[in-house]
Design an enzyme around this catalytic site. Structure first.
Site, PDB file in Angstrom:
ATOM      1  N   CYS A 112      34.205 -53.242 -40.440  1.00  0.00           N
ATOM      2  CA  CYS A 112      35.251 -52.325 -40.889  1.00  0.00           C
ATOM      3  C   CYS A 112      35.513 -52.456 -42.393  1.00  0.00           C
ATOM      4  O   CYS A 112      34.728 -51.965 -43.187  1.00  0.00           O
ATOM      5  CB  CYS A 112      36.500 -52.504 -40.031  1.00  0.00           C
ATOM      6  SG  CYS A 112      37.517 -51.030 -39.970  1.00  0.00           S
ATOM      7  N   HIS A 218      34.532 -52.070 -34.416  1.00  0.00           N
ATOM      8  CA  HIS A 218      34.942 -53.463 -34.189  1.00  0.00           C
ATOM      9  C   HIS A 218      34.187 -54.088 -33.024  1.00  0.00           C
ATOM     10  O   HIS A 218      34.622 -54.017 -31.880  1.00  0.00           O
ATOM     11  CB  HIS A 218      36.458 -53.532 -33.967  1.00  0.00           C
ATOM     12  CG  HIS A 218      37.209 -53.315 -35.223  1.00  0.00           C
ATOM     13  ND1 HIS A 218      37.593 -54.350 -36.039  1.00  0.00           N
ATOM     14  CD2 HIS A 218      37.564 -52.179 -35.849  1.00  0.00           C
ATOM     15  CE1 HIS A 218      38.198 -53.857 -37.110  1.00  0.00           C
ATOM     16  NE2 HIS A 218      38.187 -52.543 -37.032  1.00  0.00           N
ATOM     17  N   GLU A 220      33.876 -57.183 -32.476  1.00  0.00           N
ATOM     18  CA  GLU A 220      34.509 -58.445 -32.043  1.00  0.00           C
ATOM     19  C   GLU A 220      35.435 -58.229 -30.852  1.00  0.00           C
ATOM     20  O   GLU A 220      35.895 -59.171 -30.214  1.00  0.00           O
ATOM     21  CB  GLU A 220      35.261 -59.082 -33.203  1.00  0.00           C
ATOM     22  CG  GLU A 220      36.623 -58.496 -33.525  1.00  0.00           C
ATOM     23  CD  GLU A 220      36.579 -57.137 -34.225  1.00  0.00           C
ATOM     24  OE1 GLU A 220      35.479 -56.655 -34.547  1.00  0.00           O
ATOM     25  OE2 GLU A 220      37.650 -56.554 -34.432  1.00  0.00           O
TER      26      GLU A 220
HETATM   27  N1  LIG Z   1      41.750 -50.792 -44.254  1.00  0.00           N
HETATM   28  C1  LIG Z   1      40.476 -50.154 -44.039  1.00  0.00           C
HETATM   29  C2  LIG Z   1      39.703 -50.909 -42.956  1.00  0.00           C
HETATM   30  C3  LIG Z   1      40.404 -50.807 -41.640  1.00  0.00           C
HETATM   31  C4  LIG Z   1      40.264 -52.007 -40.742  1.00  0.00           C
HETATM   32  O1  LIG Z   1      39.571 -52.977 -41.027  1.00  0.00           O
HETATM   33  N2  LIG Z   1      40.991 -51.928 -39.622  1.00  0.00           N
HETATM   34  C5  LIG Z   1      41.108 -52.987 -38.655  1.00  0.00           C
HETATM   35  C6  LIG Z   1      42.129 -54.012 -39.093  1.00  0.00           C
HETATM   36  C7  LIG Z   1      42.448 -55.041 -38.027  1.00  0.00           C
HETATM   37  C8  LIG Z   1      41.220 -55.696 -37.378  1.00  0.00           C
HETATM   38  O2  LIG Z   1      40.511 -56.473 -38.064  1.00  0.00           O
HETATM   39  O3  LIG Z   1      40.954 -55.412 -36.203  1.00  0.00           O
HETATM   40  C9  LIG Z   1      40.644 -48.693 -43.646  1.00  0.00           C
HETATM   41  O4  LIG Z   1      41.775 -48.330 -43.272  1.00  0.00           O
HETATM   42  O5  LIG Z   1      39.648 -47.962 -43.678  1.00  0.00           O
END
Ligand SMILES: N[C@@H](CCC(=O)NCCCC(=O)O)C(=O)O
Length: 246
Positions: A112, A218, A220
């Site tokens: 992400c 994601h 994970e």
């Molecule tokens: N802020 C960026 C990336 C978004 C992101 O990583 N969301 C997940 C955050 C929580 C997690 O790690 O599950 C965007 O908004 O594009």
């Protein structure tokens, strides 16, 4: 005896916890690395300032750049908009880790925000808000009013590019999506690995590197059950293990 499990450095994020400035990693990233046979260590953002950064990273066999609700500083990709959710310490460490992984062929998995950092590191750019881009229509951004298990449900397909590394997994998959920013110009030396049906870039890899892959979704979550998550983490830990024994 040398621990056979590869040491996986996980980048931390700045958070206010109990009213105090902190460095944090969500448990799910730690659990996924453990489950697939890695030895997770958390790297505070201050590791970037350390005079012995290279000595520290010499102990590391793989790097995981996690997601984060913060965004890459716009100045890093020539943008001029005001960014309310910055984590400059995270930026500094992630970009240093990306340069290190490129120089040393250290395996790196970017999730992400991590994919966005990877794209910017290799001179790509980002859309600050994909909703303002004509043509993007998939539900890429979560409904934050919903419970987490709803927010992280798979919501759209990704079509895997036949010439990429993910092609070894298959042609298509259904993934979750929690992001407001998105890849605009793809960085130098990067290969597009997967696209959403609306053309948004969902995965990239660094060519001529043993394993440097970034994914916008994601993996994970559901790391034990989701087949594409299994593929990504198994490959990542496999190459990190090779790094350890070579
Ligand atoms: N802020 C960026 C990336 C978004 C992101 O990583 N969301 C997940 C955050 C929580 C997690 O790690 O599950 C965007 O908004 O594009």
């Amino acid at each position: 005896m040398k621990n056979a499990k590869p040491i996986i450095a996980i980048v931390s994020c700045y958070k206010m916890i109990d009213g105090q400035p902190s460095q944090a990693v969500y448990q799910k990233y730690i659990d996924a690395v453990n489950f697939y046979g890695g030895n997770p260590i958390l790297l505070p953002n201050t590791a970037a300032d350390s005079s012995n950064f290279e000595a520290l990273l010499a102990m590391v066999d793989g790097i995981l750049l996690t997601g984060s609700y913060s965004n890459v500083a716009p100045t890093r990709y020539g943008a001029t908009h005001r960014e309310a959710k910055q984590d400059l310490g995270r930026d500094e460490l992630s970009f240093k880790l990306l340069a290190y992984a490129d120089k040393t062929n250290t395996p790196l998995l970017a999730v992400c925000r991590g994919l966005q950092e990877m794209n910017v590191h290799f001179k790509g750019t980002l859309h600050p808000d994909w909703r303002e881009v004509e043509g993007f229509f998939e539900p890429h951004l979560e409904d934050s009013s919903q419970p987490l298990e709803v927010q992280y449900q798979p919501v759209h397909d990704v079509v895997i590019e036949p010439a990429g590394r993910l092609a070894a997994f298959g042609k298509k998959w259904h993934v979750n999506s929690l992001h407001k920013q998105a890849i605009n110009k793809v960085g130098e030396r990067l290969l597009v690995e997967a696209l959403a049906p609306d053309g948004l870039v969902e995965a990239i890899s660094l060519s001529e590197h043993p394993f440097m892959i970034g994914v916008q979704w994601h993996p994970e979550l559901n790391y034990e059950k989701d087949n594409l998550s299994k593929f990504l983490f198994t490959e990542f830990i496999h190459y990190a293990s090779k790094q350890r024994t070579e």
